[in-house]
Design an enzyme around this catalytic site. Structure first.
Site, PDB file in Angstrom:
ATOM      1  N   ASP A   1       0.870  -1.178   0.000  1.00  0.00           N
ATOM      2  CA  ASP A   1       0.000   0.000   0.000  1.00  0.00           C
ATOM      3  C   ASP A   1       0.911   1.234   0.000  1.00  0.00           C
ATOM      4  O   ASP A   1       2.146   1.116  -0.146  1.00  0.00           O
ATOM      5  CB  ASP A   1      -1.010  -0.037   1.160  1.00  0.00           C
ATOM      6  CG  ASP A   1      -0.373   0.261   2.518  1.00  0.00           C
ATOM      7  OD1 ASP A   1       0.868   0.359   2.605  1.00  0.00           O
ATOM      8  OD2 ASP A   1      -1.135   0.391   3.497  1.00  0.00           O
TER       9      ASP A   1
ATOM     10  N   CYS B   1       3.048  -3.074   4.030  1.00  0.00           N
ATOM     11  CA  CYS B   1       2.182  -1.939   4.380  1.00  0.00           C
ATOM     12  C   CYS B   1       2.923  -1.148   5.460  1.00  0.00           C
ATOM     13  O   CYS B   1       4.146  -1.265   5.573  1.00  0.00           O
ATOM     14  CB  CYS B   1       0.792  -2.401   4.803  1.00  0.00           C
ATOM     15  SG  CYS B   1       0.709  -3.322   6.351  1.00  0.00           S
TER      16      CYS B   1
ATOM     17  N   THR C   1       2.772  -1.302   8.874  1.00  0.00           N
ATOM     18  CA  THR C   1       3.271  -2.173   9.944  1.00  0.00           C
ATOM     19  C   THR C   1       3.592  -3.579   9.461  1.00  0.00           C
ATOM     20  O   THR C   1       4.266  -4.330  10.178  1.00  0.00           O
ATOM     21  CB  THR C   1       2.213  -2.320  11.043  1.00  0.00           C
ATOM     22  OG1 THR C   1       1.020  -2.863  10.440  1.00  0.00           O
ATOM     23  CG2 THR C   1       1.899  -0.984  11.705  1.00  0.00           C
TER      24      THR C   1
ATOM     25  N   HIS D   1       9.973 -23.734   9.706  1.00  0.00           N
ATOM     26  CA  HIS D   1       8.940 -24.418  10.498  1.00  0.00           C
ATOM     27  C   HIS D   1       7.513 -24.204  10.000  1.00  0.00           C
ATOM     28  O   HIS D   1       6.669 -25.074  10.221  1.00  0.00           O
ATOM     29  CB  HIS D   1       9.014 -23.955  11.961  1.00  0.00           C
ATOM     30  CG  HIS D   1      10.223 -24.474  12.686  1.00  0.00           C
ATOM     31  ND1 HIS D   1      10.402 -24.334  14.046  1.00  0.00           N
ATOM     32  CD2 HIS D   1      11.322 -25.143  12.233  1.00  0.00           C
ATOM     33  CE1 HIS D   1      11.557 -24.902  14.408  1.00  0.00           C
ATOM     34  NE2 HIS D   1      12.144 -25.382  13.319  1.00  0.00           N
TER      35      HIS D   1
ATOM     36  N   HIS E   1       7.204 -30.640  11.331  1.00  0.00           N
ATOM     37  CA  HIS E   1       6.612 -29.338  10.999  1.00  0.00           C
ATOM     38  C   HIS E   1       5.555 -29.469   9.908  1.00  0.00           C
ATOM     39  O   HIS E   1       4.626 -28.665   9.845  1.00  0.00           O
ATOM     40  CB  HIS E   1       7.702 -28.351  10.603  1.00  0.00           C
ATOM     41  CG  HIS E   1       8.706 -28.173  11.694  1.00  0.00           C
ATOM     42  ND1 HIS E   1       8.375 -27.606  12.906  1.00  0.00           N
ATOM     43  CD2 HIS E   1      10.002 -28.544  11.780  1.00  0.00           C
ATOM     44  CE1 HIS E   1       9.437 -27.615  13.693  1.00  0.00           C
ATOM     45  NE2 HIS E   1      10.440 -28.183  13.029  1.00  0.00           N
TER      46      HIS E   1
HETATM   47  C1  RB5 Z   1      -2.055   2.831   6.441  1.00  0.00           C
HETATM   48  O1  RB5 Z   1      -2.132   4.067   7.059  1.00  0.00           O
HETATM   49  C2  RB5 Z   1      -1.756   1.750   7.464  1.00  0.00           C
HETATM   50  O2  RB5 Z   1      -2.828   1.589   8.327  1.00  0.00           O
HETATM   51  C3  RB5 Z   1      -1.425   0.446   6.783  1.00  0.00           C
HETATM   52  O3  RB5 Z   1      -0.348   0.636   5.931  1.00  0.00           O
HETATM   53  C4  RB5 Z   1      -1.018  -0.702   7.668  1.00  0.00           C
HETATM   54  O4  RB5 Z   1      -0.011  -0.315   8.557  1.00  0.00           O
HETATM   55  C5  RB5 Z   1      -2.093  -1.434   8.319  1.00  0.00           C
HETATM   56  O5  RB5 Z   1      -1.863  -2.426   9.035  1.00  0.00           O
END
Ligand code: RB5
Length: 145
Positions: free
Chosen positions: A7, A64, A66, A97, A132
């Site tokens: 994203d 993304c 996180t 695993h 596993h």
């Molecule tokens: C986008 O702002 C953010 O929420 C997305 O990239 C991600 O971190 C969601 O888990």
């Protein structure tokens, strides 16, 4: 050939990871996004993961902010085992695993150097199988219910 997608929050790291893949001679297909304009990570996660389960790609990399949201979406697709990795140990062991087929990372969490090492470890570590395999099969049984 691997698949890659992100994203907007993962876009910059994805560009750096693609440059690393170019250096290593690893071929990839980029499923977007193609700039930093806000977009919804579940859409690219679903698109990429459907291609992985069809067998068009053995592995995918999804990024993304996180790594978490895009991994949650990826793991909703039957046949996907997506792992969020921010360190080398988990990148290694999720292949050994868990036979993870999708690597997720956070563009707001790690830098290009760590991400590139994680990618190399993930792509070059074989699943151990054995005990596993039974556990991975038990995971996959859950989505058949
Ligand atoms: C986008 O702002 C953010 O929420 C997305 O990239 C991600 O971190 C969601 O888990």
């Amino acid at each position: 050939m691997i698949a890659i997608g992100s994203d907007h929050a993962g876009y910059d790291l994805k560009v750096e990871v693609m440059a690393h893949l170019d250096e290593k001679g690893v071929k990839y297909h980029d499923f977007g996004c193609y700039d930093g304009e806000p977009n919804d990570y579940p859409v690219v996660a679903r698109d990429v993961c459907e291609k992985v389960v069809k067998g068009e790609f053995k592995f995918a990399i999804l990024i993304c902010g996180t790594g978490i949201g895009i991994s949650m979406a990826a793991n909703k697709v039957n046949g996907i085992r997506a792992a969020v990795c921010s360190d080398y140990f988990t990148a290694k062991y999720t292949r050994l695993h868990n036979d993870a087929n999708v690597l997720c990372m956070g563009g707001r969490v790690i830098g290009a150097g760590v991400a590139s090492e994680i990618v190399d470890i993930f792509l070059n570590t074989e699943f151990e199988g054995g005990r596993h395999q039974r556990r991975v099969s038990l995971i996959m049984d859950i989505e058949k219910e």
